[in-house]
Design a protein around this motif. Structure first.
Motif, PDB file in Angstrom:
ATOM      1  N   PRO A 157      -3.875   7.138 -19.529  1.00 14.81           N
ATOM      2  CA  PRO A 157      -4.335   8.468 -19.299  1.00 14.81           C
ATOM      3  C   PRO A 157      -3.588   9.162 -17.787  1.00 14.81           C
ATOM      4  O   PRO A 157      -3.892   7.834 -17.134  1.00 14.81           O
ATOM      5  N   LEU A 158      -4.319  10.166 -18.109  1.00 16.66           N
ATOM      6  CA  LEU A 158      -2.838  10.471 -17.215  1.00 16.66           C
ATOM      7  C   LEU A 158      -4.266  11.608 -16.200  1.00 16.66           C
ATOM      8  O   LEU A 158      -5.642  12.247 -16.541  1.00 16.66           O
ATOM      9  N   ASN A 159      -4.540  11.491 -14.577  1.00 19.88           N
ATOM     10  CA  ASN A 159      -5.182  12.203 -13.905  1.00 19.88           C
ATOM     11  C   ASN A 159      -4.666  13.650 -13.130  1.00 19.88           C
ATOM     12  O   ASN A 159      -3.705  13.347 -13.495  1.00 19.88           O
ATOM     13  N   PRO A 205     -11.036   6.361 -10.084  1.00 22.64           N
ATOM     14  CA  PRO A 205     -10.104   6.639  -8.702  1.00 22.64           C
ATOM     15  C   PRO A 205     -10.376   7.752  -8.262  1.00 22.64           C
ATOM     16  O   PRO A 205     -10.600   7.516  -6.492  1.00 22.64           O
ATOM     17  N   GLU A 206     -10.678   9.123  -8.413  1.00 19.59           N
ATOM     18  CA  GLU A 206     -11.438   9.927  -8.023  1.00 19.59           C
ATOM     19  C   GLU A 206     -12.768   9.513  -7.544  1.00 19.59           C
ATOM     20  O   GLU A 206     -12.790  10.427  -5.846  1.00 19.59           O
ATOM     21  N   ASP A 207     -13.127   8.761  -7.289  1.00 25.16           N
ATOM     22  CA  ASP A 207     -14.581   7.585  -6.083  1.00 25.16           C
ATOM     23  C   ASP A 207     -13.727   7.638  -5.357  1.00 25.16           C
ATOM     24  O   ASP A 207     -14.631   7.311  -4.177  1.00 25.16           O
ATOM     25  N   ALA A 236      -1.009   2.067  -5.928  1.00 23.24           N
ATOM     26  CA  ALA A 236      -2.948   1.991  -5.016  1.00 23.24           C
ATOM     27  C   ALA A 236      -3.035   4.186  -4.485  1.00 23.24           C
ATOM     28  O   ALA A 236      -4.147   3.595  -3.901  1.00 23.24           O
ATOM     29  N   GLU A 237      -2.568   4.534  -4.680  1.00 25.18           N
ATOM     30  CA  GLU A 237      -3.049   6.217  -3.834  1.00 25.18           C
ATOM     31  C   GLU A 237      -4.347   6.295  -4.065  1.00 25.18           C
ATOM     32  O   GLU A 237      -4.501   6.583  -5.487  1.00 25.18           O
ATOM     33  N   LEU A 238      -4.943   6.823  -3.687  1.00 29.49           N
ATOM     34  CA  LEU A 238      -6.729   7.495  -3.682  1.00 29.49           C
ATOM     35  C   LEU A 238      -6.397   8.792  -3.486  1.00 29.49           C
ATOM     36  O   LEU A 238      -6.319   9.851  -3.095  1.00 29.49           O
ATOM     37  N   PRO A 239      -6.290   9.044  -4.966  1.00 32.96           N
ATOM     38  CA  PRO A 239      -6.306  10.656  -5.339  1.00 32.96           C
ATOM     39  C   PRO A 239      -7.891  11.270  -5.074  1.00 32.96           C
ATOM     40  O   PRO A 239      -9.054  10.536  -4.365  1.00 32.96           O
TER      41      PRO A 239
END
Length: 886
Positions: free
Chosen positions: A625-627, A736-738, A456-459
């Motif tokens: 997929p990876l970010n 997720p980056e949002d 659940a980590e926020l990037p």
């Protein structure tokens, strides 16, 4: 967060619908029994002996305590659940009859080799073949092959192995551990892990889940369902036979990567599995604790015997945990508990005659903010009332609630300690027979906390903008197909990487020795010479790679010698010339790999590169997929990461550039599912960046495509849209980056809009809720954001619309939409809803519904203009249910 009260059901062929509640919380059960089947007697005995609160009927034999019926057709009403103890050749007729009566949930404990096909033809979904059965102790249901009836509790077990289920139930009976559900998946033919986990995710009576995994039938559904459960409670998984099925160990590593992405704790071995069950069934991590507590691995040890304390301390350190460090003030507080002349330390030893003081010290340690868990150790002592000490420890472990650190007890011994340990277990303590087992439990808590936090980590809002030349890659792959090749040349493989922006070593193909010398002169020295052959996977093994060539003459001579060597060792190999490259400067050699796993599909590996990469056994794995955030986490799990930071003669490496390449490799897997394997080795990395020197690419057989276990970001749904005022906004799926922009958008909303949207006057979006809103499963739901680019280059969110399909009934979905005050009246809300309708129709949604507060007049008027009907909710007087058929 949606206010969702939709029923759980899955549409099937015919007029009836499968209901998850009929399977996992039935009100009536029928046993279709053949007395000659080996499972029949056990199932019948357990059904009648469990105290089931609903109706029990039997067909095919007489059973005391069950009402008999002559046939399915003569049942007075349709049962929710059928248990089929029948030979394989009678199953289809029975399931067809059940479907006609409207019973579409079944358990098949025996053999049923065609169960999936029978289920498809009849519409009856079943646990099996070879299912252990189903237990729901809270309602007295025991439709299982259990030898011991499970007690009610908060632990759920989902298993494929009947033997493991019996072991766990036997252990649980001795340890006073109860269950909310025991679900035997068996052969996983129709009702598999995903459906069971989706039910448990919504079950308020389940606090933790144990998984026994063998075969995953639907990788995407499993990962999505596992992630949904792990968001709110611990999930522990074990896999037997993984290493024996794949001696390389890659399959096991890929499964661990998949479970990690879902927030599931993977353990190895039955002892670890039971230890985790003991811990998670009884204790919860403390709330809060600050940034350092996120690791959850600061273990405080208190003991009445220093030898046991040292054993526990060793176990903490060898398991990767930390011994809790105490402030001088804390140590001074413990001094009053110590015998005269003893000094407080870590471990804290109180002496053999400590008695209730051990419990008092345990409670004091659990209250300290610098402690994540307490391991209390007790050895039998002369002149001590062991029962009194045990009662004191029970009271101490209950002190402080969730603001205190969890307590795990090792009450060692057997003759006297065994009885006391059993009493402590019945009172709800996590109690173990050895110090090492108690420490394992503490470290399981820490790993579970880290796993779920990482999932659940926020990037950061940083997104790697890719602009690959997909046309060039398509041309390369089609060229190989036209020549009936699945394996690309090194030059072609490097071309694929270059098309995705991966820096590659300049090179030229040469037909013979003289052309190779000319190419080297053009590229510059020192040069690298490589043989080109589709039959050589590892060129260096046959002398097909030479480095450090400093003149054109040396290149020509080496080319001739190389041809002779290769032809002598492999005369049948096809030689297509040479590849000449400019030699890269000295740098760290890395290996990046894209591969495919039979159970979880495409995977990405990262670790040490070079010719000895296979021997180094240094490879960390993840799933595309990876970010960038996930790529950096992948790097950190390898041993090579320690060298990348700089060590002795190894200067620091630009890790950001390496993470960049991992994201680009991930995107190749997303864009070209026909690629089966792609190895980049070596990737040279130094402080200035990276350079790919060699690559190997293999395509799948024609017509085959890989399926990612985690759905990729649907970038194709991104479109511009013009407001009534003429401003062009970008409407795209959330990512997720949002997370950061979501928080900023929340603060622009009026308090009334917040209450209407979340049914609560929220002041902040918690990290957990933010992760839930931005890290979504694109197969199950969609969330569109409307954004504009600000003058500082950052995106600003102006509206969000969301549509979540019910996992148990994917033809039904629930919507939510909110628009910032500055954009109201621009038609944005209608457009955001229309995008939801479009996505829903494309994904099989037939009905959209939403809950709207009755005082939200603007929203009610808005949805009515869109064609929704609205009526007051029968469950909540102040809520309106709105519905629209697509």
């Amino acid at each position: 967060m949606l206010h969702c009260t939709m029923p759980a059901m899955i549409s099937v062929r015919g007029s009836a619908s499968f209901r998850a509640a009929a399977m996992f919380r039935p009100r009536s059960v029928v046993l279709l029994a053949d007395p000659g089947q080996p499972e029949t007697a056990t199932i019948a005995r357990n059904l009648t002996g469990g105290g089931f609160q609903g109706k029990l009927r039997v067909i095919g034999m007489a059973v005391d305590g069950m009402a008999a019926a002559a046939s399915v057709e003569e049942l007075p009403d349709a049962p929710d659940l059928a248990v089929l103890c029948l030979p394989p050749d009678r199953l289809e007729v029975a399931m067809a009859a059940l479907a006609e009566r409207g019973c579409l949930a079944a358990v098949v404990p025996g053999a049923a080799p065609d169960l999936a096909a029978i289920s498809a033809r009849t519409g009856v979904k079943a646990l099996g073949q070879g299912s252990f059965g189903l237990c729901v102790p809270a309602i007295g249901l025991n439709a299982s092959l259990a030898h011991i009836a499970p007690a009610p509790g908060k632990l759920a077990l989902v298993t494929q192995s009947a033997a493991l289920a019996r072991v766990v139930l036997d252990w649980a009976a001795a340890e006073a551990v109860g269950f909310s559900h025991v679900i035997g998946i068996g052969g996983n033919a129709t009702i598999g892990f995903a459906m069971a986990l989706d039910w448990l995710a919504r079950d308020v009576g389940t606090n933790a889940v144990l998984l026994d995994l063998r075969r995953i039938r639907n990788r995407r559904a499993f990962v999505s369902a596992a992630r949904a459960v792990a968001r709110t409670r611990p999930v522990v998984a074990i896999r037997a036979g993984g290493r024996s099925a794949d001696a390389s160990g890659i399959g096991d590593c890929v499964m661990e990567a998949a479970l990690r992405r879902a927030g599931v704790l993977r353990v190895s071995g039955l002892e670890d599995f039971l230890s985790a069950a003991e811990t998670l069934a009884r204790v919860r991590p403390r709330l809060g604790g600050g940034p350092d507590a996120l690791r959850g691995d600061r273990v405080a040890i208190v003991t009445n015997g220093i030898g046991m304390g040292h054993l526990a301390a060793d176990a903490v350190l060898s398991g990767g945990g930390r011994l809790a460090q105490f402030s001088p003030e804390s140590l001074a507080a413990f001094a009053m508990l110590l015998p005269e002349g003893w000094h407080a330390g870590s471990p804290l030893s109180l002496g053999p005659a400590s008695g209730p003081r051990l419990a008092e010290a345990t409670a004091m340690l659990a209250a300290l903010p610098e402690v994540d868990s307490v391991v209390a150790l007790h050895a039998p002592a002369a002149e001590e009332a062991g029962d009194v000490a045990a009662e004191a420890m029970i009271a101490a472990a209950r002190t402080g609630g969730q603001r205190a650190a969890p307590v795990l007890v090792s009450w060692c011994g057997q003759a006297t300690a065994g009885r006391q340990r059993q009493a402590m277990a019945k009172s709800g303590l996590a109690v173990f027979a050895t110090p090492e087992a108690a420490v394992r439990g503490a470290l399981h808590l820490a790993r579970d906390r880290r796993n779920r936090a990482a999932a659940a980590e926020l990037p950061s809002r940083e997104v790697l903008d890719l602009a690959p030349d997909r046309t060039s890659v398509r041309r390369i792959l089609e060229g190989a197909r036209a020549e009936y090749r699945r394996t690309l040349t090194e030059e072609e493989a490097l071309g694929v990487l270059a098309a995705y922006g991966v820096p590659t070593v300049p090179g030229r193909r040469a037909a013979g020795p003289q052309e190779a010398a000319d190419a080297a002169a053009m590229l510059g020295f020192p040069a690298v010479l490589k043989i080109l052959s589709p039959d050589l996977r590892h060129k260096s093994e046959v002398g097909g790679v030479v480095v450090g060539l400093s003149t054109a003459g040396a290149v020509k001579a080496e080319a001739k010698a190389m041809l002779a060597r290769v032809r002598a060792k492999l005369p049948e190999a096809r030689i297509e010339g040479f590849l000449v490259q400019r030699q890269a400067a000295r740098a760290l050699e890395l290996r990046l790999r894209l591969g495919d796993d039979a159970m979880f599909g495409p995977w990405i590996g990262f670790g040490q590169g070079g010719t000895a990469a296979d021997l180094a056994e240094d490879e960390a794995h993840d799933l595309p997929p990876l970010n960038l955030a996930l790529a950096n986490q992948l790097i950190s799990r390898s041993r090579t990461a320690r060298v990348m930071g700089g060590f002795r003669d190894h200067p620091p490496v630009n890790q950001g550039a390496v993470a960049d390449v991992l994201v680009r490799l991930s995107q190749i897997a997303v864009d070209f599912p026909e690629i089966e394997a792609l190895t980049l080795n070596p990737l040279f990395a130094d402080s200035t960046g990276v350079l790919a020197a060699d690559a190997h690419l293999v395509m799948r057989p024609e017509g085959e495509c890989g399926v990612l276990a985690i759905p990729p970001y649907p970038a194709e749904l991104t479109r511009p849209w013009r407001t009534r005022a003429g401003e062009v906004l970008t409407i795209r799926p959330v990512r997720p980056e949002d997370a950061e922009t979501h928080g900023e958008f929340f603060h622009t909303l009026a308090p009334e809009d917040v209450r209407w949207r979340f049914f609560s006057p929220l002041k902040e979006l918690s990290p957990t809720l933010t992760a839930r809103l931005t890290q979504i499963d694109y197969d199950r739901e969609i969330a569109f954001v409307a954004s504009r680019r600000r003058a500082d280059g950052r995106d600003e969110t102006l509206a969000v619309s969301r549509l979540i399909r019910d996992p148990a009934e994917p033809t039904h979905a629930e919507f939510a939409v909110v628009v910032s005050r500055s954009m109201k009246g621009q038609g944005l809300g209608r457009h955001m809803m229309e995008r939801l309708f479009e996505w829903g129709r494309a994904n099989g949604v037939r009905e959209i519904m939403g809950h709207v507060l009755a005082d939200n007049a603007p929203m009610l008027a808005f949805v009515r203009r869109l064609g929704f009907s609205a009526k007051r909710s029968p469950e909540e007087e102040d809520v309106m249910e709105t519905r629209l058929s697509l």
